[in-house]
Design an enzyme around this catalytic site. Structure first.
Site, PDB file in Angstrom:
ATOM      1  N   GLU A  51       2.270  -0.167   0.897  1.00  0.00           N
ATOM      2  CA  GLU A  51       2.123  -0.214  -0.576  1.00  0.00           C
ATOM      3  C   GLU A  51       1.024   0.365  -1.489  1.00  0.00           C
ATOM      4  OE1 GLU A  51       0.478  -4.254   0.556  1.00  0.00           O
ATOM      5  OE2 GLU A  51       1.672  -2.668   1.302  1.00  0.00           O
ATOM      6  N   HIS A  62      -1.007  -1.660   5.280  1.00  0.00           N
ATOM      7  CA  HIS A  62      -0.528  -1.652   4.097  1.00  0.00           C
ATOM      8  C   HIS A  62       0.122  -0.621   3.204  1.00  0.00           C
ATOM      9  CE1 HIS A  62      -1.469  -6.324   3.173  1.00  0.00           C
ATOM     10  NE2 HIS A  62      -2.465  -5.866   4.087  1.00  0.00           N
ATOM     11  N   CYS A  70       1.449  -6.512   7.610  1.00  0.00           N
ATOM     12  CA  CYS A  70       0.184  -7.157   7.890  1.00  0.00           C
ATOM     13  C   CYS A  70       0.649  -8.437   8.331  1.00  0.00           C
ATOM     14  CB  CYS A  70      -0.593  -7.508   6.679  1.00  0.00           C
ATOM     15  SG  CYS A  70      -2.223  -7.780   6.888  1.00  0.00           S
TER      16      CYS A  70
END
Length: 543
Positions: free
Chosen positions: A516, A514, A378
């Site tokens: 994750e 993102h 990001c």
């Protein structure tokens, strides 16, 4: 018909209701049941999207673009069910909906009250969020006795009565402190916590006793006697060296058997072999690396919860112990890059605002010039582009319009128009509200064959979750590319830059999305796995 397990907490906060609930859900899923989970947050904010990371921690983004509580990240890491906007709601969201109905006249002039209007809306959302699951675990945030939680507790009291005892049960987490000077655990806080619950009409069916020492049989028997809970439903849950052990801990004490019998469910025994493999890989690594994580919210690591877990998952898939060195980006601004010396890789996560940005840019420069593996996420991608523009192209005033609206080379700027996951066009301006106005949720990304990121995913098209309102400025993009910046990923419509890479570098990847949020302990994530492999190669090269 869906069965409901309502989960509450008492004595103190941060006992781990989310992880305990998710662990039970994982066992039930391992028995072949369809399981989902909900988190009910008592705060007045409509969602956590505009809350400070220092207060709330991470904002977890769902596939459909909802900004939710970080516990939903735990849920997705423990079970296969994908969370949606229906799996998390707040007091603010409930009141917003009820007041909007009142303004429309839907209540036909009635006096709007907590009971029945607010509690009815809470029940409606619980039932909607549960969907067609066999079992829905519903976690109520906060601690029993908090004034904010009262409407939620009243709603689940009503719902338990409405669906009947064969379809609803209450699991309560409490603290059983160990007094070292006395050499024993104390049950009185648990007794008082259950007394508080019973005073509002809620009798627990299961007690999860959190402690840093095992709760012995005599203490559990005493708790059962004074709380009117079956002795076998008083579960000891002490601290463990990895949270992924907890499904096995709960299963060993028969919690899933108790739930299945209570609900009259016909299902297989629990197959926890996947979790056994995860724990074995976590606790028995064959390699070790040190990765610097350069962020701006280091005072509360929960702000990076999914990212820290994703790095752990990458370690599991690579049989590698990942030591994260947490570095505040402002410390780099003040102390220089000596803080980065000796690390095997550098990770720069997302963030908002000007504070600490220059430290992140310095970390990117260090990684690029010293050939240290780099992963930017990001804002970590945006600062990589800014660093390239400043130090490779010579645009010393290059910046993002988020930080400097007067920059002569705004290589990153506000996205004013894009397509969402459904194909609808979203439009934003500088005057738009902050809440719920970012590019959110799952979006397609087209990867360039032969790139590092394509090597990781081994796919031409991927879907990843986003949470941003700034992007690489397309007006300056041709000059960036001409100077050597590699664009290895673009949005599905080709309009937005999604991934950049540095050429002539062993491993330098920065993405706007993102990753994750989709990493799990059982499957890992290809991008983080590739990053840890690169860190391991760097470590072995130094050796």
């Amino acid at each position: 018909m869906t069965r409901y397990i309502f989960v509450t907490g008492g004595v103190v906060s941060s006992l781990g209701k989310g992880i305990a609930s998710a662990s039970l859900a994982a066992i039930l899923e391992a028995r072949g049941l369809k399981v989902t989970m909900l988190k009910l947050d008592p705060y007045i904010n409509v969602d956590p999207g505009t809350m400070s990371p220092f207060q709330h921690g991470e904002v977890f983004v769902t596939h459909d673009g909802a900004e939710t509580d970080l516990d939903l990240g735990h849920y997705e890491r423990f079970i296969r069910t994908t969370m949606t906007q229906n799996n998390n709601f707040t007091t603010g969201r409930v009141y917003e909906h009820v007041l909007r109905k009142e303004r429309r006249g839907d209540y036909l002039g009635a006096t709007i009250q907590v009971i029945p209007h607010i509690t009815d809306e809470i029940k409606r959302r619980i039932i909607k969020g549960a969907g067609d699951a066999d079992v829905a675990l519903v976690e109520i945030g906060g601690t029993v006795g908090d004034i904010e939680s009262q409407p939620f507790l009243e709603a689940i009291r009503q719902l338990r009565v409405e669906v009947g005892s064969k379809r609803a049960m209450l699991m309560h987490l409490t603290l059983v402190p160990y007094i070292a000077t006395a050499g024993e655990t104390k049950t009185k806080p648990t007794q008082h916590s259950v007394k508080e619950l019973r005073s509002i009409g809620l009798q627990p069916d299961v007690l999860i006793c959190r402690s840093d020492h095992p709760v012995d049989v005599s203490s559990r028997r005493k708790i059962a006697l004074f709380t009117n809970v079956e002795e076998r439903a008083v579960i000891s849950l002490e601290d463990v060296d990895t949270i992924y052990k907890i499904p096995a801990v709960l299963h060993a004490q028969g919690l899933d058997d108790f739930v299945v019998e209570r609900f009259g469910l016909q299902c297989n025994g629990a197959d926890l072999s996947e979790w056994e493999k995860v724990v074995d890989a976590k606790l028995n690594p064959e390699h070790e690396v040190t990765i610097a994580m350069v962020g701006k919210y280091m005072e509360l690591l929960d702000a990076y919860k999914s990212l820290i877990e994703a790095m752990s998952h990458a370690g599991i898939t690579n049989r590698t112990k990942v030591n994260l060195r947490y570095i505040d980006s402002e410390d780099i601004e003040n102390q220089g890059t000596a803080l980065l010396e000796g690390v095997d890789a550098i990770l720069v996560p997302g963030g908002f605002g000007l504070r600490g940005v220059e430290g992140k840019i310095t970390a990117v420069q260090y990684a690029r010039e010293n050939k240290v593996p780099y992963l930017g996420i990001c804002l970590g991608m945006q600062v990589a582009v800014i660093e390239f523009a400043r130090n490779v192209m010579g645009w010393k005033d290059a910046n993002s319009t988020e930080f400097d609206r007067t920059s002569g080379h705004p290589v990153v700027g506000l996205i004013t128009e894009w397509e969402d996951a459904t194909g609808a066009v979203e439009v934003r301006t500088e005057a738009s509200d902050l809440g719920g106005t970012m590019r959110l949720g799952a979006q397609e990304c087209l990867l360039e064959a032969g790139s590092k990121v394509h090597d990781c995913y081994a796919k031409d098209v991927i879907i990843e979750r986003h949470r941003h309102r700034y992007e690489v400025n397309n007006k300056l993009l041709p000059q960036l590319i001409e100077a050597g910046l590699k664009i290895s990923g673009r949005s599905g419509d080709g309009a937005l830059v999604e991934v950049v890479e540095a050429q002539d570098h062993p491993w330098f990847v920065a993405c706007q999305f993102h990753p994750e949020f989709t990493s799990t302990p059982r499957d890992g994530h290809p991008l983080f796995s590739g990053f840890v492999k690169a860190a391991l190669a760097q470590h072995q090269k130094k050796a």
